[in-house]
Design an enzyme around this catalytic site. Sequence first.
Site, PDB file in Angstrom:
ATOM      1  N   PHE A   4     -32.404   9.016  40.514  1.00  0.00           N
ATOM      2  CA  PHE A   4     -32.659   7.586  40.712  1.00  0.00           C
ATOM      3  C   PHE A   4     -31.586   6.936  41.580  1.00  0.00           C
ATOM      4  CE2 PHE A   4     -31.863   3.360  38.398  1.00  0.00           C
ATOM      5  CZ  PHE A   4     -32.644   2.635  39.292  1.00  0.00           C
TER       6      PHE A   4
ATOM      7  N   SER B 152     -20.520   5.678  32.479  1.00  0.00           N
ATOM      8  CA  SER B 152     -21.458   4.778  31.819  1.00  0.00           C
ATOM      9  C   SER B 152     -20.704   3.709  31.039  1.00  0.00           C
ATOM     10  CB  SER B 152     -22.360   5.561  30.857  1.00  0.00           C
ATOM     11  OG  SER B 152     -23.106   4.695  30.022  1.00  0.00           O
TER      12      SER B 152
ATOM     13  N   ALA C 221     -28.670  12.712  31.274  1.00  0.00           N
ATOM     14  CA  ALA C 221     -28.811  11.279  31.057  1.00  0.00           C
ATOM     15  C   ALA C 221     -29.021  10.970  29.581  1.00  0.00           C
ATOM     16  CB  ALA C 221     -29.978  10.736  31.875  1.00  0.00           C
TER      17      ALA C 221
ATOM     18  N   SER D  93     -27.585  -4.119  39.439  1.00  0.00           N
ATOM     19  CA  SER D  93     -28.458  -3.877  40.585  1.00  0.00           C
ATOM     20  C   SER D  93     -28.114  -2.549  41.256  1.00  0.00           C
ATOM     21  CB  SER D  93     -28.308  -5.018  41.587  1.00  0.00           C
ATOM     22  OG  SER D  93     -28.726  -4.634  42.880  1.00  0.00           O
TER      23      SER D  93
ATOM     24  N   TYR E  16     -23.726  10.850  23.930  1.00  0.00           N
ATOM     25  CA  TYR E  16     -23.726  10.643  25.380  1.00  0.00           C
ATOM     26  C   TYR E  16     -22.467   9.917  25.826  1.00  0.00           C
ATOM     27  CZ  TYR E  16     -25.000   8.599  29.891  1.00  0.00           C
ATOM     28  OH  TYR E  16     -24.993   8.204  31.207  1.00  0.00           O
TER      29      TYR E  16
ATOM     30  N   LYS F 270     -19.239  11.309  28.249  1.00  0.00           N
ATOM     31  CA  LYS F 270     -18.753  10.652  29.465  1.00  0.00           C
ATOM     32  C   LYS F 270     -17.258  10.327  29.346  1.00  0.00           C
ATOM     33  CE  LYS F 270     -22.378  10.209  32.227  1.00  0.00           C
ATOM     34  NZ  LYS F 270     -22.401  10.736  33.621  1.00  0.00           N
TER      35      LYS F 270
ATOM     36  N   ILE G 229     -49.312  -7.094  27.110  1.00  0.00           N
ATOM     37  CA  ILE G 229     -49.213  -6.895  25.668  1.00  0.00           C
ATOM     38  C   ILE G 229     -48.212  -7.897  25.099  1.00  0.00           C
ATOM     39  CG2 ILE G 229     -48.470  -5.278  23.859  1.00  0.00           C
ATOM     40  CD1 ILE G 229     -49.423  -3.005  25.676  1.00  0.00           C
TER      41      ILE G 229
END
Length: 319
Positions: free
Chosen positions: A11, A120, A78, A209, A144, A148, A194
């Site tokens: 990504f 992260s 991830a 962003s 996780y 990191k 929904i």
Amino acid sequence: MNILITGATGFVGQSLCNFLSRKEQVNLIVGASRSETKINGCHKTINLYCDNGQITVQDQLVKHLQNIDVVIHLAGRAHVMRDSGFDIEAAYYKANVEYTCKLAEAAAQSGVKRFVFLSSIKVNGESTNHPFTASDIPSPDDTYGCSKKSAEECLFKIAKNSTLEVVVIRPSLIYGEGMKGNLSSLLKLVKRRIPLPLGAVKNKRSLCSLDALCNLIWLCVMHPNAANQVFLAADNKPISTVELVNAIAKGLGVKARFIKIPQFILKLVGFCLGKKDQMERVLGNLEVNVEYTTETVEWTPEQDTQTALARLLSSTSNF
């Protein structure tokens, strides 16, 4: 300048390769991926893994890194909420710590000047009473985040004993073209109109962003003040979950639908369904202060998350 990017098909990686390909200072971009398919923006693609899935032996890594000036390490396991099982801790350690350390050691041996590591915000923790800052003592809550944190510690140890400069970036939840995970799931729910039981939620969460993050990574490659620093990355101001849903709805051209349910009931439902942690992430606060980042490397974060997210969704057909 010659740059190697791991996780180049991911990504962040795909956007970063395209971003860096427009920089005059960059002569060569090598994309590292498990598949050697062509990556837009990369001049060359390599595979740093053996046939058995193990990372390439050290001498081969050193060979791959010859004539590379900067390594940007995006690859890793991830965070996935449904991750469970006896070996999950070992899986995170192998992907996020062992791989990172071996790559950094090879970079140091090869004469690479700088190693930029995408970590992260989970290294800081899962929730805030006051915004996280770069000077906070790390307090990860899950496997996780711990992996990191361990990778960061290993990198700074290598930097201390070599000429390799290390830069760590801890982004909050990233949004941008091709986003997946929780934001993608929320997007699908809003698109289907929904009703969401979040109308009574009044929280503050910082998002990041993708475009601004790519620019920050570039600054961490180039800026002399970035060496051996930790930077937090997020948009300038946090938004609430309700504001997030409204921004998504605006971008998709639909009307958001909410049901007001008290938060204590939502937490109780999450607890009964075994989704306590996931519910806390939806309802809780996670604010990030990026002043140190902006002052140190002169970075400009996204100023208005709602407008940026709505604009992204309205201009892209990939969602």
